[in-house]
Design a protein around this motif. Structure first.
Motif, PDB file in Angstrom:
ATOM      1  N   LYS A 107      68.906  13.785  50.266  1.00  0.00           N
ATOM      2  CA  LYS A 107      70.088  13.925  50.424  1.00  0.00           C
ATOM      3  C   LYS A 107      70.670  13.992  51.617  1.00  0.00           C
ATOM      4  CE  LYS A 107      70.760  14.797  45.453  1.00  0.00           C
ATOM      5  NZ  LYS A 107      71.233  15.732  44.603  1.00  0.00           N
ATOM      6  N   CYS A 108      70.311  15.051  52.257  1.00  0.00           N
ATOM      7  CA  CYS A 108      70.430  15.496  53.863  1.00  0.00           C
ATOM      8  C   CYS A 108      70.272  14.308  54.632  1.00  0.00           C
ATOM      9  CB  CYS A 108      69.574  16.932  54.050  1.00  0.00           C
ATOM     10  SG  CYS A 108      70.347  17.515  55.621  1.00  0.00           S
ATOM     11  N   ILE A 109      69.237  14.020  54.532  1.00  0.00           N
ATOM     12  CA  ILE A 109      68.761  12.783  55.784  1.00  0.00           C
ATOM     13  C   ILE A 109      69.856  11.487  55.414  1.00  0.00           C
ATOM     14  CG2 ILE A 109      67.158  10.944  56.225  1.00  0.00           C
ATOM     15  CD1 ILE A 109      65.162  13.148  55.888  1.00  0.00           C
ATOM     16  N   PHE A 110      69.959  11.173  54.025  1.00  0.00           N
ATOM     17  CA  PHE A 110      70.805  10.073  53.584  1.00  0.00           C
ATOM     18  C   PHE A 110      72.283  10.451  54.167  1.00  0.00           C
ATOM     19  CE2 PHE A 110      73.960   8.086  50.918  1.00  0.00           C
ATOM     20  CZ  PHE A 110      73.716   6.824  51.013  1.00  0.00           C
ATOM     21  N   THR A 111      72.757  11.526  54.197  1.00  0.00           N
ATOM     22  CA  THR A 111      74.118  11.996  54.495  1.00  0.00           C
ATOM     23  C   THR A 111      74.300  11.718  56.174  1.00  0.00           C
ATOM     24  OG1 THR A 111      74.419  13.369  52.858  1.00  0.00           O
ATOM     25  CG2 THR A 111      75.855  13.952  54.624  1.00  0.00           C
ATOM     26  N   ILE A 112      73.253  12.214  56.663  1.00  0.00           N
ATOM     27  CA  ILE A 112      73.301  12.131  58.240  1.00  0.00           C
ATOM     28  C   ILE A 112      73.170  10.691  58.721  1.00  0.00           C
ATOM     29  CG2 ILE A 112      71.910  12.606  60.408  1.00  0.00           C
ATOM     30  CD1 ILE A 112      70.886  15.237  59.058  1.00  0.00           C
ATOM     31  N   TRP A 113      72.492   9.891  57.782  1.00  0.00           N
ATOM     32  CA  TRP A 113      72.297   8.474  58.215  1.00  0.00           C
ATOM     33  C   TRP A 113      73.717   7.999  57.835  1.00  0.00           C
ATOM     34  CZ3 TRP A 113      73.381   4.582  54.619  1.00  0.00           C
ATOM     35  CH2 TRP A 113      73.120   3.293  54.980  1.00  0.00           C
ATOM     36  N   CYS A 150      68.292   4.096  54.761  1.00  0.00           N
ATOM     37  CA  CYS A 150      69.056   3.974  53.452  1.00  0.00           C
ATOM     38  C   CYS A 150      68.055   3.709  52.182  1.00  0.00           C
ATOM     39  CB  CYS A 150      70.157   2.922  53.475  1.00  0.00           C
ATOM     40  SG  CYS A 150      71.153   2.872  51.960  1.00  0.00           S
ATOM     41  N   GLY A 151      67.220   2.692  52.189  1.00  0.00           N
ATOM     42  CA  GLY A 151      66.546   2.683  51.069  1.00  0.00           C
ATOM     43  C   GLY A 151      65.375   3.713  50.835  1.00  0.00           C
ATOM     44  N   VAL A 152      64.846   4.138  52.065  1.00  0.00           N
ATOM     45  CA  VAL A 152      64.095   5.221  51.759  1.00  0.00           C
ATOM     46  C   VAL A 152      64.489   6.332  51.117  1.00  0.00           C
ATOM     47  CG1 VAL A 152      62.346   6.942  53.057  1.00  0.00           C
ATOM     48  CG2 VAL A 152      62.555   4.555  53.868  1.00  0.00           C
ATOM     49  N   CYS A 153      65.741   6.799  51.502  1.00  0.00           N
ATOM     50  CA  CYS A 153      66.268   7.958  51.059  1.00  0.00           C
ATOM     51  C   CYS A 153      66.770   7.730  49.707  1.00  0.00           C
ATOM     52  CB  CYS A 153      67.532   8.499  51.937  1.00  0.00           C
ATOM     53  SG  CYS A 153      67.141   9.167  53.583  1.00  0.00           S
TER      54      CYS A 153
END
Length: 161
Positions: free
Chosen positions: A5-11, A87-90
């Motif tokens: 979730k954190c990585i997705f938000t940053i992305w 995006c797909g990974v997260c």
């Protein structure tokens, strides 16, 4: 799952800043509403079809120009794919179904294209609205899903050992 979730938000923040805000720095092109079609592509891969159709009518100097256009199209397509792999990974890492991941990625790309269209309509930016960006986003998210699935399989095997 919190890390995804954190990585997705940053992305997502990075992607919005990169694809929308950076387009604003390339200058403003003023035009009327009738010319919006010059900056919009709603036919998937239309560049390839135009290239094939006009291939026989191209002079020697035009061939070099077409090679440059082909390189630019392929480069943009590949970079858009790479942009949506995280995006797909997260999303897959957050236990989302494969189809939902692809749909959400395509929806995000569609939203970015609509935002770019709005900026262009208000003479704020110089982005080109292209359906190929949405297609490349979906492909990138599918690759991200595959990468995430491979990571999960490998991590399960490492836990067994």
């Amino acid at each position: 799952m919190k890390i995804y979730k954190c990585i997705f938000t940053i992305w997502l923040i990075f992607t919005l800043l990169f694809t929308v805000i950076c387009k604003l720095s390339f200058g403003v092109i003023f035009f009327d509403i009738e010319s919006i079609g010059m900056f919009t592509n709603i036919i998937p891969f239309d560049f390839i079809f135009k290239l094939i159709r006009n291939y026989k009518c191209v002079s020697d100097s035009g061939i070099n120009f077409q090679i440059a256009e082909i390189f630019h199209f392929i480069k943009d397509f590949i970079l858009n794919i790479c942009l949506f792999i995280p995006c797909g990974v997260c999303l897959r890492g957050m236990k989302q179904k494969r189809f939902k991941v692809t749909a959400v990625s395509a929806f995000i790309a569609f939203g970015i294209e609509i935002l770019q269209l709005a900026f262009r309509l208000f003479n704020i930016g110089s982005a080109i609205i292209d359906v190929n960006d949405i297609i490349s986003a979906a492909i990138g998210s599918i690759i991200g899903v595959i990468i995430c699935d491979i990571i999960h399989v490998l991590s399960k095997k490492l836990k067994e050992v």
